[in-house]
Design a protein around this motif. Structure first.
Motif, PDB file in Angstrom:
ATOM      1  N   PRO A   1      60.705 -10.848  90.170  1.00 45.41           N
ATOM      2  CA  PRO A   1      59.726 -10.322  91.189  1.00 45.41           C
ATOM      3  C   PRO A   1      60.727  -9.461  92.147  1.00 45.41           C
ATOM      4  CG  PRO A   1      59.270 -12.445  90.865  1.00 45.41           C
ATOM      5  CD  PRO A   1      60.421 -12.113  89.766  1.00 45.41           C
ATOM      6  N   GLN A   2      62.153  -9.909  92.521  1.00 45.44           N
ATOM      7  CA  GLN A   2      63.076  -9.082  93.429  1.00 45.44           C
ATOM      8  C   GLN A   2      63.520  -7.677  92.786  1.00 45.44           C
ATOM      9  OE1 GLN A   2      66.620 -11.459  94.316  1.00 45.44           O
ATOM     10  NE2 GLN A   2      65.451 -13.393  94.291  1.00 45.44           N
ATOM     11  N   MET A   3      63.685  -7.530  91.659  1.00 42.79           N
ATOM     12  CA  MET A   3      63.718  -6.299  90.477  1.00 42.79           C
ATOM     13  C   MET A   3      62.517  -5.531  90.781  1.00 42.79           C
ATOM     14  SD  MET A   3      66.029  -7.579  87.277  1.00 42.79           S
ATOM     15  CE  MET A   3      67.487  -8.376  87.326  1.00 42.79           C
ATOM     16  N   VAL A   4      61.472  -5.961  90.636  1.00 45.91           N
ATOM     17  CA  VAL A   4      60.317  -5.236  90.789  1.00 45.91           C
ATOM     18  C   VAL A   4      60.107  -4.629  92.054  1.00 45.91           C
ATOM     19  CG1 VAL A   4      57.573  -4.983  90.843  1.00 45.91           C
ATOM     20  CG2 VAL A   4      58.804  -6.508  88.919  1.00 45.91           C
TER      21      VAL A   4
ATOM     22  N   ASN B   1      66.332   0.124  81.983  1.00 41.59           N
ATOM     23  CA  ASN B   1      64.733  -0.313  82.351  1.00 41.59           C
ATOM     24  C   ASN B   1      64.572  -1.684  82.891  1.00 41.59           C
ATOM     25  OD1 ASN B   1      63.625   2.451  81.624  1.00 41.59           O
ATOM     26  ND2 ASN B   1      64.054   1.944  79.540  1.00 41.59           N
ATOM     27  N   ILE B   2      65.532  -2.266  83.400  1.00 42.97           N
ATOM     28  CA  ILE B   2      65.815  -3.705  83.462  1.00 42.97           C
ATOM     29  C   ILE B   2      64.902  -4.134  84.560  1.00 42.97           C
ATOM     30  CG2 ILE B   2      67.499  -3.495  85.341  1.00 42.97           C
ATOM     31  CD1 ILE B   2      68.684  -6.137  83.913  1.00 42.97           C
ATOM     32  N   SER B   3      64.184  -3.202  85.406  1.00 45.50           N
ATOM     33  CA  SER B   3      63.139  -3.439  86.374  1.00 45.50           C
ATOM     34  C   SER B   3      61.752  -3.627  85.989  1.00 45.50           C
ATOM     35  CB  SER B   3      63.136  -2.721  87.693  1.00 45.50           C
ATOM     36  OG  SER B   3      63.077  -1.385  87.140  1.00 45.50           O
ATOM     37  N   THR B   4      61.801  -3.135  84.535  1.00 43.23           N
ATOM     38  CA  THR B   4      60.334  -3.154  84.068  1.00 43.23           C
ATOM     39  C   THR B   4      60.240  -4.573  83.125  1.00 43.23           C
ATOM     40  OG1 THR B   4      60.943  -2.027  81.957  1.00 43.23           O
ATOM     41  CG2 THR B   4      60.313  -0.639  83.720  1.00 43.23           C
ATOM     42  N   GLY B   5      58.977  -4.980  82.808  1.00 41.33           N
ATOM     43  CA  GLY B   5      59.066  -6.327  82.238  1.00 41.33           C
ATOM     44  C   GLY B   5      59.609  -6.348  80.761  1.00 41.33           C
ATOM     45  N   VAL B   6      59.169  -5.364  80.206  1.00 38.90           N
ATOM     46  CA  VAL B   6      59.561  -5.303  78.648  1.00 38.90           C
ATOM     47  C   VAL B   6      61.437  -4.917  78.718  1.00 38.90           C
ATOM     48  CG1 VAL B   6      59.947  -3.893  76.421  1.00 38.90           C
ATOM     49  CG2 VAL B   6      57.750  -4.497  77.629  1.00 38.90           C
ATOM     50  N   GLY B   7      61.868  -3.914  79.588  1.00 33.66           N
ATOM     51  CA  GLY B   7      63.139  -3.810  79.547  1.00 33.66           C
ATOM     52  C   GLY B   7      63.967  -5.143  80.095  1.00 33.66           C
ATOM     53  N   PHE B   8      63.444  -5.857  80.978  1.00 30.72           N
ATOM     54  CA  PHE B   8      63.955  -7.067  81.596  1.00 30.72           C
ATOM     55  C   PHE B   8      64.054  -8.045  80.447  1.00 30.72           C
ATOM     56  CE2 PHE B   8      63.872 -11.078  83.498  1.00 30.72           C
ATOM     57  CZ  PHE B   8      64.642 -11.448  84.480  1.00 30.72           C
ATOM     58  N   LEU B   9      62.989  -8.519  79.892  1.00 28.82           N
ATOM     59  CA  LEU B   9      62.954  -9.285  78.767  1.00 28.82           C
ATOM     60  C   LEU B   9      63.958  -8.924  77.641  1.00 28.82           C
ATOM     61  CD1 LEU B   9      59.138 -10.613  78.086  1.00 28.82           C
ATOM     62  CD2 LEU B   9      61.217 -11.788  78.974  1.00 28.82           C
TER      63      LEU B   9
ATOM     64  N   ASN C   1      62.376  -3.932  94.182  1.00 30.18           N
ATOM     65  CA  ASN C   1      63.667  -2.935  94.501  1.00 30.18           C
ATOM     66  C   ASN C   1      64.013  -2.334  92.977  1.00 30.18           C
ATOM     67  OD1 ASN C   1      64.344  -3.304  97.334  1.00 30.18           O
ATOM     68  ND2 ASN C   1      64.060  -5.597  96.446  1.00 30.18           N
ATOM     69  N   PRO C   2      63.213  -1.480  92.251  1.00 32.91           N
ATOM     70  CA  PRO C   2      63.480  -1.145  90.926  1.00 32.91           C
ATOM     71  C   PRO C   2      64.581  -0.151  91.148  1.00 32.91           C
ATOM     72  CG  PRO C   2      61.308  -0.046  91.627  1.00 32.91           C
ATOM     73  CD  PRO C   2      61.939  -0.920  92.814  1.00 32.91           C
ATOM     74  N   ASP C   3      64.703   1.040  91.897  1.00 29.96           N
ATOM     75  CA  ASP C   3      65.951   1.954  91.975  1.00 29.96           C
ATOM     76  C   ASP C   3      67.209   1.139  92.200  1.00 29.96           C
ATOM     77  OD1 ASP C   3      63.935   3.832  91.684  1.00 29.96           O
ATOM     78  OD2 ASP C   3      63.757   4.378  93.492  1.00 29.96           O
ATOM     79  N   PHE C   4      67.235   0.170  93.038  1.00 29.26           N
ATOM     80  CA  PHE C   4      68.468  -0.382  93.378  1.00 29.26           C
ATOM     81  C   PHE C   4      68.959  -1.320  92.300  1.00 29.26           C
ATOM     82  CE2 PHE C   4      70.396  -4.480  94.769  1.00 29.26           C
ATOM     83  CZ  PHE C   4      71.709  -4.081  95.556  1.00 29.26           C
ATOM     84  N   TYR C   5      68.155  -2.049  91.652  1.00 29.92           N
ATOM     85  CA  TYR C   5      68.439  -2.993  90.565  1.00 29.92           C
ATOM     86  C   TYR C   5      69.017  -1.997  89.243  1.00 29.92           C
ATOM     87  CZ  TYR C   5      67.709  -7.333  93.015  1.00 29.92           C
ATOM     88  OH  TYR C   5      67.799  -8.254  94.087  1.00 29.92           O
ATOM     89  N   ASN C   6      68.172  -1.025  89.015  1.00 30.09           N
ATOM     90  CA  ASN C   6      68.639  -0.226  87.906  1.00 30.09           C
ATOM     91  C   ASN C   6      69.795   0.478  88.254  1.00 30.09           C
ATOM     92  OD1 ASN C   6      66.332  -0.757  86.136  1.00 30.09           O
ATOM     93  ND2 ASN C   6      65.226   0.956  87.376  1.00 30.09           N
ATOM     94  N   GLN C   7      70.147   1.155  89.336  1.00 27.58           N
ATOM     95  CA  GLN C   7      71.697   1.596  89.678  1.00 27.58           C
ATOM     96  C   GLN C   7      72.625   0.501  89.517  1.00 27.58           C
ATOM     97  OE1 GLN C   7      70.795   3.590  93.379  1.00 27.58           O
ATOM     98  NE2 GLN C   7      69.401   5.222  92.467  1.00 27.58           N
TER      99      GLN C   7
END
Length: 266
Positions: free
Chosen positions: A35-38, A65-73, A40-46
């Motif tokens: 949920p934290q990644m969702v 794409n770590i802030s998306t569900g598929v990318g994170f899993l 702040n997607p730009d921050f966590y991707n960078q």
């Protein structure tokens, strides 16, 4: 359930419980961060791209794409960490099948009973497969439930497809350690061979997209048949999974034949 399978599962019980708790706790801890990644997607991707050098990012699945569900899993659960832990579990259980009891001299007592050697290996293999399946089912349930709670938005069918591939992958390495143990009676050697092949196979597959010389080598890696089809995106990769299943069958039969012909000193 056959007697030898029940006996082996009792021997595996403590290890199965411990590894299941560890894998589920690890997956749950990391999924709770999503949920934290969702938010702040730009921050966590960078941050993910900046924190790791290019080679490490490739080993971890890219992280773009770590802030998306598929990318994170894919990056956190199915690319590196959970396969690493689950493979360690499988290799340890595989060494407990034949080599462990042989080194501890408990296998000799079993072989004095009217038990066919082929049956002994096959039922030890069946116990290994059942034990790993228990770990896989429980960890799948945890990932699916927690994923729903934090809104990963990944269909259960895709998670099931990825988890099926993961199970077949670790079953391969568990059976490899069983086969080496059955052929040599040496637990350390079985663990070393399976562990070295797992590390080499993962690195080759992770770098095959960018290193031309590794592309053909990747087809010798079980990770190729686990990761190449991207089951979290594309669902069940039937062809790849059949290759893994066939490799497991070959290793199991190799274990049966090598143990049946070997002198174990009884």
């Amino acid at each position: 359930m056959p007697v030898l399978v029940r006996k082996a599962l009792r021997e595996y019980q403590r290890a199965i419980i411990g590894w299941t708790v560890g894998i589920c706790a690890f997956a749950g801890l990391y999924i709770s961060f999503f949920p934290q990644m969702v938010a702040n997607p730009d921050f966590y991707n960078q941050a993910a791209l900046a924190k790791y050098p290019d080679g490490v990012r490739k080993l971890m699945g890219g992280l773009e794409n770590i802030s998306t569900g598929v990318g994170f899993l894919q990056a956190v659960v199915y690319q590196l960490f959970i396969p690493l832990l689950f493979t360690m579990c499988a290799v340890i259980l595989g060494t407990k099948a034949i080599a462990g009891p042989e080194e501890s001299r408990t296998l000799e007592l079993t072989l004095t009973l009217p038990v066919d050697r082929k049956r002994l290996v096959l039922e030890r293999f069946a116990a290994l497969a059942a034990g790993l399946l228990a770990v896989a089912v429980l960890s799948l349930a945890v990932i699916a439930v927690l994923g729903s709670l934090v809104d990963l938005n990944v269909p259960f069918g895709r998670i099931l497809a990825a988890h099926t591939g993961l199970y077949l992958l670790v079953l391969f390495f568990g059976t490899l350690s069983l086969a080496v143990g059955a052929a040599t009676g040496r637990r350390a050697l079985a663990m070393a061979v399976a562990g070295a092949y797992a590390v080499a196979g993962y690195v080759v597959q992770a770098l095959a997209g960018d290193v031309e010389a590794m592309k053909w080598l990747s087809h010798l890696s079980p990770f190729h048949y686990y990761m190449e089809g991207s089951p979290l995106v594309n669902g069940f990769q039937v062809g790849d999974y059949l290759v893994l299943l066939a490799a497991v069958a070959v290793l199991a039969m190799t274990a049966v034949l090598s143990f049946d012909r070997r002198d174990v000193g009884v």
